[in-house]
Design an enzyme around this catalytic site. Sequence first.
Site, PDB file in Angstrom:
ATOM      1  CB  ALA A 101       5.592   5.017  -7.418  1.00 31.63           C
ATOM      2  N   GLY A 159       1.810   2.651  -2.657  1.00 36.67           N
ATOM      3  CA  GLY A 159       1.455   3.447  -3.841  1.00 36.67           C
ATOM      4  C   GLY A 159       2.244   3.090  -5.077  1.00 36.67           C
ATOM      5  CB  SER A 160       3.311  -0.093  -6.683  1.00 37.69           C
ATOM      6  OG  SER A 160       2.101  -0.779  -6.613  1.00 37.69           O
ATOM      7  CB  SER A 161      -1.129   2.429  -8.949  1.00 35.29           C
ATOM      8  OG  SER A 161      -1.489   1.141  -8.591  1.00 35.29           O
ATOM      9  CG  ASP A 194      -1.926   8.065  -4.534  1.00 34.57           C
ATOM     10  OD1 ASP A 194      -2.430   9.097  -5.018  1.00 34.57           O
ATOM     11  OD2 ASP A 194      -2.417   6.938  -4.714  1.00 34.57           O
ATOM     12  N   GLY A 248       0.834  -1.210   0.000  1.00 35.78           N
ATOM     13  CA  GLY A 248       0.000   0.000   0.000  1.00 35.78           C
ATOM     14  C   GLY A 248       0.866   1.256   0.000  1.00 35.78           C
TER      15      GLY A 248
END
Length: 331
Positions: free
Chosen positions: A122, A118-120, A163, A116
């Site tokens: 980033a 925030g890979s999306s 994010d 969680g």
Amino acid sequence: MSKQVTVSAPGKLMLFGEHAVVYGKPCIVTAVDQRLKLIVEKLDEPFFELEAKDVGILGYKKPLSEVGKGEIPKGAKFVEIALSNFLKKMDPAFRRDDVGGGVKIKTVSQFKSTFGFGSSSASTICTLKALSEIYNILIPKKEFFEIAYKTVLDVQGLGSGFDLAAAIYGGTLFFVTGGKMIEPLKIKDLPLIVGFTGVKADTATIVKDVKKRFEHYPKQLKNIYDGIGLIVEEAKIALSKNDLEKTGRLMNLNQGYLEALGVSSEKLSSMVYAARMSGAYGAKLSGAGGGDCMVALAPPTKNKAVEKAIEKAGGQVLKVKVNAEGVRLER
Ligand code: MEV
């Protein structure tokens, strides 16, 4: 113009204000020193290729003219829609002459997409940064945020964009929905202890559930959001004074509201209580709830005890530093 560019962006942790921020209240988010790296390479042929092992994408390839169209696998969505929005934003002459070839993108993450962090967001930010670097187009930070936010709304239809701001600006930010306010806060490094539940939260589903609850109990939930908004304002002051005891108390208050919203889970709450009972100033879930991570703030003398207690409650302690640098070009 370079043929290959590498960029990286930080992950994030929500410190205060989750959920209420979707309803126009402020939140406080910090960038963490675990980064997602993205390499973009120009291709002679007009194709888009993607390798994103962390989210199960290997050997994904389609004609550049098809980017943003048709069925897109979940793990490819943010990068592909960011590329599509970047191309749309550029003028047609640029597209014809400079992107005439194609692009190959590869992402590698230092953190698991299940945390969680925030890979999306980033990967969205890294895609836009890498494209702007490889095609030598300067995008001001605010416009950069807008293209990224459009990408997130195109993919999942909801979200405050906090994010994305953390991935672009880095540091610790006071943020209002949709980037209406993005204020960098000067805060000292926080002795934050992060505990991962081992469960991946489905943010979109949880945000939709909260929306349904809001439709049933609008007055009650409005009061909760107002209360959270006040906590965020107080936390901004407490953090700027490095008043950790007060920051901890505000974390506990914020957690109370999140429990009332129904977004905590048995595991999250046990880890939060374990941290508090072993000497933390305060603890709360971080992010959408339902899983992902919790955060605790403790005096250095209690650090080890809090870590142990979180582990005993079934959590995995993640070593991260806050206030990390925003998106950057890697040399
Ligand atoms: C999720 O990490 C935080 C939420 O506030 C959603 C958002 O702000 O986009 C629940």
